[in-house]
Design a protein around this motif. Structure first.
Motif, PDB file in Angstrom:
ATOM      1  N   GLN A 110       0.816  -1.226   0.000  1.00 62.94           N
ATOM      2  CA  GLN A 110       0.000   0.000   0.000  1.00 62.94           C
ATOM      3  C   GLN A 110       0.847   1.273   0.000  1.00 62.94           C
ATOM      4  OE1 GLN A 110      -3.012   0.220   3.094  1.00 62.94           O
ATOM      5  NE2 GLN A 110      -3.563  -1.930   2.756  1.00 62.94           N
ATOM      6  N   HIS A 111       2.115   1.122   0.374  1.00 64.15           N
ATOM      7  CA  HIS A 111       3.010   2.285   0.437  1.00 64.15           C
ATOM      8  C   HIS A 111       4.154   2.163  -0.564  1.00 64.15           C
ATOM      9  CE1 HIS A 111       1.132   4.261   3.887  1.00 64.15           C
ATOM     10  NE2 HIS A 111       0.861   3.050   4.293  1.00 64.15           N
ATOM     11  N   GLY A 112       3.869   1.562  -1.699  1.00 65.80           N
ATOM     12  CA  GLY A 112       4.859   1.487  -2.773  1.00 65.80           C
ATOM     13  C   GLY A 112       5.978   0.486  -2.526  1.00 65.80           C
ATOM     14  N   ASP A 156       7.146   4.967  -0.044  1.00 67.54           N
ATOM     15  CA  ASP A 156       6.164   6.063  -0.106  1.00 67.54           C
ATOM     16  C   ASP A 156       6.787   7.427   0.232  1.00 67.54           C
ATOM     17  OD1 ASP A 156       3.981   7.776   0.168  1.00 67.54           O
ATOM     18  OD2 ASP A 156       2.701   6.209   1.014  1.00 67.54           O
ATOM     19  N   GLU A 157       6.788   8.309  -0.771  1.00 68.32           N
ATOM     20  CA  GLU A 157       7.398   9.637  -0.585  1.00 68.32           C
ATOM     21  C   GLU A 157       6.347  10.696  -0.293  1.00 68.32           C
ATOM     22  OE1 GLU A 157       9.749  10.524  -4.035  1.00 68.32           O
ATOM     23  OE2 GLU A 157      11.124   8.855  -3.676  1.00 68.32           O
ATOM     24  N   LYS A 158       5.066  10.293  -0.251  1.00 74.70           N
ATOM     25  CA  LYS A 158       3.981  11.272  -0.093  1.00 74.70           C
ATOM     26  C   LYS A 158       3.341  11.252   1.289  1.00 74.70           C
ATOM     27  CE  LYS A 158       2.626  11.986  -4.877  1.00 74.70           C
ATOM     28  NZ  LYS A 158       2.954  10.808  -5.703  1.00 74.70           N
ATOM     29  N   THR A 159       3.113  10.048   1.818  1.00 69.83           N
ATOM     30  CA  THR A 159       2.386   9.933   3.087  1.00 69.83           C
ATOM     31  C   THR A 159       3.365   9.944   4.245  1.00 69.83           C
ATOM     32  OG1 THR A 159       1.060   8.365   1.835  1.00 69.83           O
ATOM     33  CG2 THR A 159       0.491   8.642   4.160  1.00 69.83           C
ATOM     34  N   ASN A 193      -0.636  15.576   3.134  1.00 71.16           N
ATOM     35  CA  ASN A 193       0.403  14.707   3.711  1.00 71.16           C
ATOM     36  C   ASN A 193       0.158  14.428   5.191  1.00 71.16           C
ATOM     37  OD1 ASN A 193       1.618  14.687   1.260  1.00 71.16           O
ATOM     38  ND2 ASN A 193       3.135  16.253   1.761  1.00 71.16           N
ATOM     39  N   LEU A 195       9.595   2.227   4.046  1.00 66.41           N
ATOM     40  CA  LEU A 195       8.716   2.121   2.881  1.00 66.41           C
ATOM     41  C   LEU A 195       9.036   3.193   1.843  1.00 66.41           C
ATOM     42  CD1 LEU A 195       5.429   1.540   4.903  1.00 66.41           C
ATOM     43  CD2 LEU A 195       6.740  -0.195   3.638  1.00 66.41           C
ATOM     44  N   THR A 240       7.492   5.510   6.603  1.00 67.49           N
ATOM     45  CA  THR A 240       7.547   5.876   5.182  1.00 67.49           C
ATOM     46  C   THR A 240       8.765   6.770   4.947  1.00 67.49           C
ATOM     47  OG1 THR A 240       6.228   7.877   5.496  1.00 67.49           O
ATOM     48  CG2 THR A 240       5.026   5.834   4.949  1.00 67.49           C
ATOM     49  N   HIS A 275      11.660   0.620   0.515  1.00 67.89           N
ATOM     50  CA  HIS A 275      12.532   1.604  -0.124  1.00 67.89           C
ATOM     51  C   HIS A 275      13.778   0.902  -0.673  1.00 67.89           C
ATOM     52  CE1 HIS A 275      15.050   5.130  -0.727  1.00 67.89           C
ATOM     53  NE2 HIS A 275      13.924   5.838  -0.700  1.00 67.89           N
TER      54      HIS A 275
END
Ligand SMILES: [Zn+2]
Length: 256
Positions: free
Chosen positions: A61-63, A102-105, A225, A100, A119, A66
């Motif tokens: 869900q969070h891409g 995810d660079e947005k949340t 965010n 994770l 994230t 990393h």
């Protein structure tokens, strides 16, 4: 409606409500790591299993994870240091820290049993390693505080109670009380995790004042965010900061 029919429903309703109360009483346990009495229904093995089962989906869900291994290594290093220098080490939980993509949340969260996530969006906002320790320490607090376990148990309790009350036409009332209580527990969970996080930071040699820095970052993270884990059920940041300051005083003195 016939009178006899109502009596039967009342008895069934009361029986279900009584069952819910009795079951809840039998579920009361004192958490060996926090000293707090709570109603829980999952064993540590079940908590670990649920966490491991849910972890890949949560990461997805969070891409996903990393790709930068150096950042992941930093997260592992700080997380393991917190665990190895605190009572987290004495628990049956299997701690695993995931960065994770995810660079947005801007978010961090824990699944029952020890799967912990942060994230990249939050990671990159942190100004120092102590703040990373603050975030991870808070999440370890959720695991060791058995907060998911408690909330799952709570929701089963309210479901049973609502079912019983439904039989005597009080469903709406019980449901409102239920929602309020669940929300209240969420806020208390955040405060307990902040306090435990501060304790773990001090135990592992991190600067606990930086937990306040984390709160400021979260407070500034407004708009799209927003931080679901930290904000959905959280108390006002001001209250959290007061609570963190009190915890720093409490545990600093305890070390002397
Ligand atoms: Zn939290």
């Amino acid at each position: 409606m016939r009178r006899g029919n109502f009596k039967v429903r009342l008895l069934i309703g009361l029986a279900i409500v009584a069952f819910a109360f009795i079951r809840r009483c039998s579920q009361q346990e004192t958490n060996p790591y926090t000293g707090r009495t709570q109603a829980i229904s999952l064993s540590p093995e079940q908590e670990i299993a649920i966490g491991l089962q849910s972890a890949p989906g949560m990461a997805q869900q969070h891409g996903g994870l990393h790709p930068d291994n150096r950042y992941q290594a930093t997260v592992d290093d700080v997380g393991n240091k917190l665990v190895n220098n605190s009572i987290a080490n004495k628990t049956p939980y299997k701690y695993d820290f995931h960065l994770l993509a995810d660079e947005k949340t801007i978010n961090a969260f824990a699944l029952p049993g020890g799967q912990i996530f942060i994230t990249y969006a939050l990671f990159e906002k942190l100004q120092n390693i102590d703040q990373l320790a603050g975030v991870l320490g808070h999440e370890i607090g959720h695991v060791l505080g058995k907060h998911s376990n408690e909330r799952i148990t709570d929701s089963k309790y309210w479901q049973t109670l609502i079912m019983g009350a439904g039989a005597i036409d009080m469903g709406a009332v019980a449901s409102q009380i239920g929602n309020g209580t669940l929300l209240k527990n969420g806020r208390e969970d955040e405060l307990e995790s902040d306090e435990l996080g501060v304790k773990f930071m001090i135990n592992a040699g991190y600067n606990p004042e930086e937990m306040i820095g984390v709160m400021k970052i979260l407070k500034d993270a407004a708009g799209p965010n927003r931080v679901p884990e930290f904000q959905s059920t959280h108390p006002y940041p001001e209250n959290r900061i007061e609570n963190i300051k009190a915890a720093i005083e409490k545990y600093k003195n305890a070390l002397n």
